[in-house]
Design a protein around this motif. Structure first.
Motif, short mmCIF file in Angstrom:
data_model
loop_
_atom_site.label_atom_id
_atom_site.label_comp_id
_atom_site.label_asym_id
_atom_site.label_seq_id
_atom_site.Cartn_x
_atom_site.Cartn_y
_atom_site.Cartn_z
N ARG A 101 0.82 -1.21 0.00
CA ARG A 101 0.00 0.00 0.00
C ARG A 101 0.85 1.26 0.00
O ARG A 101 0.35 2.34 -0.27
CB ARG A 101 -0.90 0.00 1.24
CG ARG A 101 -1.84 -1.20 1.33
CD ARG A 101 -2.60 -1.19 2.64
NE ARG A 101 -3.48 -2.37 2.78
CZ ARG A 101 -4.17 -2.65 3.87
NH1 ARG A 101 -4.09 -1.84 4.94
NH2 ARG A 101 -4.93 -3.72 3.92
N TYR A 191 -10.27 -6.09 -5.74
CA TYR A 191 -10.35 -5.21 -4.57
C TYR A 191 -11.40 -4.11 -4.78
O TYR A 191 -12.10 -3.75 -3.84
CB TYR A 191 -8.98 -4.58 -4.29
CG TYR A 191 -7.94 -5.57 -3.84
CD1 TYR A 191 -7.91 -6.04 -2.53
CD2 TYR A 191 -6.97 -6.04 -4.72
CE1 TYR A 191 -6.97 -6.95 -2.11
CE2 TYR A 191 -6.01 -6.95 -4.31
CZ TYR A 191 -6.01 -7.41 -3.00
OH TYR A 191 -5.06 -8.32 -2.59
N GLU A 195 -14.65 -3.50 -2.46
CA GLU A 195 -14.92 -2.20 -1.85
C GLU A 195 -16.34 -1.73 -2.16
O GLU A 195 -17.03 -1.19 -1.29
CB GLU A 195 -13.90 -1.18 -2.34
CG GLU A 195 -14.01 0.17 -1.66
CD GLU A 195 -12.95 1.15 -2.13
OE1 GLU A 195 -13.00 2.32 -1.71
OE2 GLU A 195 -12.07 0.73 -2.92
N GLY A 201 -11.47 -4.41 5.65
CA GLY A 201 -10.08 -4.78 5.41
C GLY A 201 -9.81 -6.24 5.67
O GLY A 201 -9.13 -6.90 4.87
N TRP A 202 -10.31 -6.76 6.79
CA TRP A 202 -10.08 -8.17 7.12
C TRP A 202 -10.78 -9.09 6.14
O TRP A 202 -10.22 -10.11 5.72
CB TRP A 202 -10.54 -8.46 8.54
CG TRP A 202 -10.45 -9.91 8.91
CD1 TRP A 202 -11.46 -10.79 9.07
CD2 TRP A 202 -9.24 -10.66 9.11
NE1 TRP A 202 -10.98 -12.03 9.39
CE2 TRP A 202 -9.61 -11.99 9.43
CE3 TRP A 202 -7.88 -10.33 9.07
CZ2 TRP A 202 -8.69 -12.97 9.68
CZ3 TRP A 202 -6.95 -11.33 9.34
CH2 TRP A 202 -7.35 -12.63 9.64
N THR A 204 -11.51 -8.43 3.02
CA THR A 204 -10.78 -8.36 1.76
C THR A 204 -9.51 -9.21 1.82
O THR A 204 -9.20 -9.95 0.86
CB THR A 204 -10.41 -6.90 1.45
OG1 THR A 204 -11.59 -6.11 1.38
CG2 THR A 204 -9.66 -6.80 0.13
N PHE A 205 -8.82 -9.13 2.94
CA PHE A 205 -7.59 -9.91 3.09
C PHE A 205 -7.89 -11.41 3.08
O PHE A 205 -7.19 -12.19 2.42
CB PHE A 205 -6.89 -9.53 4.39
CG PHE A 205 -5.70 -10.39 4.72
CD1 PHE A 205 -4.48 -10.18 4.07
CD2 PHE A 205 -5.78 -11.39 5.68
CE1 PHE A 205 -3.38 -10.97 4.37
CE2 PHE A 205 -4.68 -12.19 5.97
CZ PHE A 205 -3.48 -11.97 5.32
#
Length: 297
Positions: A101, A191, A195, A201-202, A204-205
């Motif tokens: 990032r 991604y 979104e 965030g978690w 997506t990870f």
């Protein structure tokens, strides 16, 4: 399109073998022959004296099964491997996600983290031995905090963690670069879609980053396992396998059996077992990589 005649096909096959011959010759001389001789040696006394090599059948392998020292060394190696592999995978994975990032500092930090990977392990081992000696800088810091000095390399409890710390520090940079390369292969559109769907965030990870890194993760895991299984410099430079055999790892044990005890047959048997484990790990990696290629296609 005209069909090639049989003579043309035979000529191309011959040309292919001629081009491959030098590489196959080198492979046979420096890889296949030593492996075959190693396996043969494991069924002998392995003596290089005038008495000559004498066949002993499976006696070396039976001795291996009954040798308490071997099982202690194997337990040390399993402990060392597991305790090194876990942080050597998880820490670079987290760092890679964070660095991915940060476009501005990615190149600089990637280089900084990768430097340990290209540093001589012997030199690093000597540096760590100096840091963790009884009157070394680490104990000086502990003394400043009011903590009693710890005999790091002279303790059966703390000597192995120091080796694990060294090996983890050595491997982090390589795995970091591997994970960063793997992250570049994940399409940005995934991604963006996550979104738009309101994924955190978690989420997506867990659902995008990890599945996308699966081939990279397997590669990093297998290479790290092989790196730890073949570890020799750490106990050789820092502890000599002590204290009380607590840091004796498999490759260092093989070295001592071969070049200290001159028991080449038994050392060859232990090496053959280690080679078999390594080949299994490579086979697993190739199989999983093949499955991933099939799914992607």
């Amino acid at each position: 399109m005209p069909t090639k005649s049989l003579n043309d096909t035979q000529r191309e096959t011959l040309e292919a073998w001629l081009f491959l011959a030098p590489a196959l010759l080198l492979l046979g001389v420096f890889v296949l022959y030593p492996i075959a001789y190693l396996v043969y040696l494991s069924f002998t006394t392995g003596s290089f004296t005038r008495a000559g090599v004498t066949g002993v059948g499976f006696r070396n392998y039976l001795r291996l099964l009954l040798d308490l020292d071997f099982w202690q060394v194997l337990g040390n190696t399993v402990y060392f491997t597991i305790a090194t592999v876990i942080p050597s995978i998880l820490i670079p994975l987290g760092l890679a996600v964070l660095l991915n990032r940060s476009v501005a500092l990615r190149g600089l930090l990637r280089t900084a983290y990768f430097i340990p990977s290209i540093t001589s392990l012997v030199a690093v081992g000597l540096g760590f031995r100096w840091l963790f000696q009884t009157d070394g800088p680490v104990n000086a810091v502990l003394a400043g905090l009011g903590i009693e000095a710890i005999p790091w390399l002279g303790s059966t409890v703390w000597a192995m963690p120091v080796l694990i710390l060294l090996s983890t520090w050595k491997q982090i940079g390589f795995n970091l670069v591997v994970f960063l390369a793997g992250l570049q292969t994940i399409p940005v559109s995934r991604y963006e879609a996550a979104e738009l769907d309101g994924a955190g965030g978690w989420q997506t990870f867990w659902h995008i980053t990890l599945p996308g890194l699966r081939p990279t993760f397997i590669f990093a895991l297998i290479t790290t396992l092989i790196f730890t299984l073949r570890s020799f410099e750490q106990p050789y430079v820092m502890t000599g396998g002590g204290p009380l055999n607590s840091t004796n790892l498999l490759v260092f044990y093989i070295y001592n059996q071969a070049f200290s005890q001159f028991d080449f047959g038994y050392a060859a048997a232990v090496t053959t077992v280690l080679l078999a484990v390594t080949l299994v790990l490579v086979y697993v990696q190739l199989k999983i990589s093949g499955e991933n290629s099939g799914e992607n296609s």
